[in-house]
Design a protein around this motif. Structure first.
Motif, short mmCIF file in Angstrom:
data_model
loop_
_atom_site.label_atom_id
_atom_site.label_comp_id
_atom_site.label_asym_id
_atom_site.label_seq_id
_atom_site.Cartn_x
_atom_site.Cartn_y
_atom_site.Cartn_z
N LEU A 1 0.83 -1.21 0.00
CA LEU A 1 0.00 0.00 0.00
C LEU A 1 0.87 1.26 0.00
N GLU A 2 1.93 1.23 0.79
CA GLU A 2 2.85 2.38 0.84
C GLU A 2 3.45 2.63 -0.55
N ALA A 3 3.88 1.57 -1.22
CA ALA A 3 4.45 1.69 -2.57
C ALA A 3 3.40 2.24 -3.54
N ALA A 4 2.16 1.80 -3.40
CA ALA A 4 1.09 2.28 -4.28
C ALA A 4 0.87 3.78 -4.08
N TYR A 5 0.86 4.23 -2.83
CA TYR A 5 0.68 5.66 -2.57
C TYR A 5 1.89 6.46 -3.06
N LEU B 1 1.23 12.10 -9.80
CA LEU B 1 0.63 13.43 -9.67
C LEU B 1 1.67 14.54 -9.83
N GLY B 2 2.92 14.13 -10.01
CA GLY B 2 4.00 15.10 -10.22
C GLY B 2 4.69 15.54 -8.95
N GLU B 3 4.44 14.86 -7.86
CA GLU B 3 5.07 15.22 -6.58
C GLU B 3 6.45 14.58 -6.46
N ASP B 4 7.32 15.25 -5.72
CA ASP B 4 8.64 14.71 -5.40
C ASP B 4 8.50 13.98 -4.07
N THR B 5 8.45 12.67 -4.10
CA THR B 5 8.21 11.88 -2.87
C THR B 5 9.43 11.85 -1.95
N LEU C 1 7.95 12.55 2.90
CA LEU C 1 8.72 11.33 3.16
C LEU C 1 7.89 10.21 3.78
N ARG C 2 7.07 10.53 4.75
CA ARG C 2 6.28 9.49 5.43
C ARG C 2 4.81 9.49 5.01
N THR C 3 4.46 10.34 4.07
CA THR C 3 3.07 10.44 3.62
C THR C 3 2.54 9.12 3.05
N PRO C 4 3.28 8.40 2.21
CA PRO C 4 2.74 7.13 1.70
C PRO C 4 2.42 6.13 2.81
N LEU C 5 3.26 6.05 3.84
CA LEU C 5 2.99 5.14 4.96
C LEU C 5 1.77 5.60 5.74
N ARG C 6 1.69 6.91 6.00
CA ARG C 6 0.51 7.43 6.72
C ARG C 6 -0.76 7.18 5.93
N ALA C 7 -0.71 7.39 4.62
CA ALA C 7 -1.89 7.18 3.77
C ALA C 7 -2.27 5.70 3.76
N ALA C 8 -1.28 4.80 3.73
CA ALA C 8 -1.55 3.36 3.75
C ALA C 8 -2.24 2.95 5.05
N LYS C 9 -1.75 3.48 6.16
CA LYS C 9 -2.39 3.17 7.45
C LYS C 9 -3.79 3.77 7.52
N ALA C 10 -3.96 4.95 6.96
CA ALA C 10 -5.28 5.60 6.98
C ALA C 10 -6.29 4.79 6.17
N ILE C 11 -5.90 4.31 5.00
CA ILE C 11 -6.85 3.56 4.18
C ILE C 11 -7.19 2.23 4.84
N GLN C 12 -6.25 1.63 5.55
CA GLN C 12 -6.57 0.40 6.29
C GLN C 12 -7.59 0.70 7.38
N PHE C 13 -7.42 1.80 8.08
CA PHE C 13 -8.35 2.16 9.13
C PHE C 13 -9.73 2.45 8.54
#
Length: 147
Positions: A48-52, A59-63, A69-81
């Motif tokens: 999920l983190e890799a997908a985010y 979207l053109g963002e510099d990850t 830096l930690r947004t993909p992990l936070r988003a992955a945890k959020a979607i699981q919740f």
């Protein structure tokens, strides 16, 4: 949820409550199921983190930017919740909170905060929910209704 509340209540009434008489066994089973679900969620986090990360890049963002830096992990945890209800059963939620009560008038719980995701667009929506039921000599713990 995979089971409807009405089906559980009907089964409970027809079995005179036998469904939840073995609290200790039910608690052990529920703990095992919760642990299994948590480990499954944990094992899915990297994908999920890799997908985010990919979504942000597309979207053109510099990850690698500090703010992301930690947004993909936070988003992955959020979607699981936000989607955990897809994997919960009525037993997970009720947790044996059905009680004998000589009460046959309508029970109403109002203004329960509710949120979910639109399955077509994956965007959140929220609101208030009201629940009413006639207990038929069995009541559900009020906090369980809000869940």
């Amino acid at each position: 949820m995979s089971t409807k509340v009405g089906d559980i209540v009907e089964e409970f009434h027809s079995n005179n409550g036998d469904r939840i008489t073995d609290n200790k066994m039910s608690t052990v089973h529920r703990h095992h199921e919760t642990s299994r679900k948590e480990s499954e969620d944990e094992s899915r986090l990297p994908a999920l983190e890799a997908a985010y990360t990919d979504i942000l890049r597309h979207l053109g963002e510099d990850t690698d930017r500090e703010g992301l830096l930690r947004t993909p992990l936070r988003a992955a945890k959020a979607i699981q919740f936000l989607t955990k209800g897809y994997h919960e059963t009525i037993d997970d939620i009720l947790n044996n909170a059905i009680f004998d009560e000589d009460h046959d008038e309508m029970v109403i719980v109002k203004d329960i905060d509710m949120f979910s995701l639109c399955e077509h667009h994956m965007v959140p929506f929220f609101g208030k929910v009201h629940i009413g039921y006639i207990p038929n000599k069995k009541v559900v713990g009020l906090s369980k209704l809000a869940r």
